[in-house]
Design an enzyme around this catalytic site. Sequence first.
Site, PDB file in Angstrom:
ATOM      1  N   THR A  93       0.864  -1.190   0.000  1.00  0.00           N
ATOM      2  CA  THR A  93       0.000   0.000   0.000  1.00  0.00           C
ATOM      3  C   THR A  93       0.892   1.228   0.000  1.00  0.00           C
ATOM      4  OG1 THR A  93      -1.841  -1.085   1.099  1.00  0.00           O
ATOM      5  CG2 THR A  93      -1.714   1.300   1.329  1.00  0.00           C
ATOM      6  N   LYS A 168      -7.459   1.740  -2.887  1.00  0.00           N
ATOM      7  CA  LYS A 168      -7.083   1.360  -1.509  1.00  0.00           C
ATOM      8  C   LYS A 168      -7.122   2.586  -0.597  1.00  0.00           C
ATOM      9  CE  LYS A 168      -5.422  -1.124   1.920  1.00  0.00           C
ATOM     10  NZ  LYS A 168      -4.148  -1.833   2.081  1.00  0.00           N
ATOM     11  N   LYS A 236      -0.110   5.369   8.791  1.00  0.00           N
ATOM     12  CA  LYS A 236       0.783   5.430   7.618  1.00  0.00           C
ATOM     13  C   LYS A 236      -0.041   5.552   6.342  1.00  0.00           C
ATOM     14  CE  LYS A 236       2.014   2.319   4.879  1.00  0.00           C
ATOM     15  NZ  LYS A 236       2.303   1.070   4.180  1.00  0.00           N
TER      16      LYS A 236
END
Lengths: 293, 293
Positions: A93, A168, A236
């Site tokens: 990701t 995502k 994050k």
Amino acid sequence: MKTGFIGLGAMGEPMARNLARAGCLTGVFNRTAARGRRFAAETGVPAFPDPAALAGACDAVLLCVSADADVLEVVGRLGGGLGPGTLVIDCSTVAADTAREAARRLARHRADFLDCPVSGGTEGAREGTLAVMAGGDTAAFERARPLLEVVGGHVHHLGPVGAGQATKATNQIMVAGINQAVSEALAFAAAQDLPLSQVIDTLRNGAAASWFLTHRGPNMVAGRYPLGFKVELHAKDLEICRTMAARQGVQLPVVEMTLLHYRRLIAGAHGDEDISSLFRLKAALFAAGGNDA
Amino acid sequence: MKTGFIGLGAMGEPMARNLARAGCLTGVFNRTAARGRRFAAETGVPAFPDPAALAGACDAVLLCVSADADVLEVVGRLGGGLGPGTLVIDCSTVAADTAREAARRLARHRADFLDCPVSGGTEGAREGTLAVMAGGDTAAFERARPLLEVVGGHVHHLGPVGAGQATKATNQIMVAGINQAVSEALAFAAAQDLPLSQVIDTLRNGAAASWFLTHRGPNMVAGRYPLGFKVELHAKDLEICRTMAARQGVQLPVVEMTLLHYRRLIAGAHGDEDISSLFRLKAALFAAGGNDA
């Protein structure tokens, strides 16, 4: 299709095991070599000494690493082993821009790239039920599909390179907002002396229903926050979302608020807990309000 | 049990019709008398001239009105018609404190009170599938249950008087947060040039899944916001939540943010739209960001 896997972390390792079990894993590489050797000992799939050697032995290489810089570093280290049509599939990701930069660098070797971040946690990785969000050429996606269907249960092609990461990021923003919704509402309910488990049973069948209420609400009732998905990792990912929005001159209120809250949780040594521990902060609002009053 | 119904509004009228169809409606009262007469003409159930006369003819009286003051006014006007054990069931959405005040006033007449706000919209009211969130004595709740099961599909007893309203408030906070989550995430996705319908299909099976994404996300894709649930009514309910939290010295961030956004929608003449029109503001963030850049 001869396939390599790079990055045997909490997500990558079970994904690689599923590829090995399906008989399509030629080799692995891991930065910490001991983990690669252990995987080799346990599965019989060899650990390669460097990414280029692995790429040279494979038609497709999957990556699953932690950060944007790691993706570009691994892409650089594949270099000598790449041939025309080598398919590089990044399941990390990272930012959509990083995916586009990786694709540009690989195009110099006439290698193809797909960004394929996944969702569903370590449990989904073990069970091969991950949601896979793919970005890239349709032809490359169709070549990759059989591999993606080994690691995931739901495989979606959302558009050109970067579209997987953008999807995502959309998912992570939505989960942040739903965590805000469920934790704030249940903290309010607790302060009203309502029986929280019954409240969850009442609300989970109506307009307030969510996966998160059903599966993470009980953590809030119990005051225990087993993983799930770590606060630090979601923070994050939300930083990535923030950067992507900032490139369009936009601050996203839900993202900003959630990052603020997650930083407080991390400062309070709760960064390794499931993100549902946001309930701690919301409940503390009422505790503080009560003390002040 | 001879039952009366007061308040034939968008929710109350179909609820009263279901009670009439079940053969347990003795009479109705409505502040605007014409609506009561129309109901009587259509159902054969008589409209009474005032609440006390209706209460005098009934064992139970259901109310469904708009605001806290209306509930207390109707309770006052029931007075002369109340007898020991008359059951007053308030299906309005008001503050838990208002429910407790209504119960106190009715106790002087030895009448029983339940707060039973509902969720599920006019569609749920018509189909008799509302979620009913009840607060009050267990004995009173058990007497009311057959009536509540006529108007609702899911009937929950959450605790003493006020617990129904507190649970409804919890529901409204949660829906506000999920609306924030879905609208902000989909506005981000649109700004990333993602195909929104495919994004919804991708996310609706994972950790970001919610009733709201599945049922209201398509409004955002289409840019049309049919009801559903009006911005103005949700704003009214969130003011109740705000007041309840403020009594404990607390500001709720999701509630405050959503009220701010709803006020902007109302100022922009979108107050009659479904709450999913929050997407308008989130999408405008990116439009403005793009113009500034």
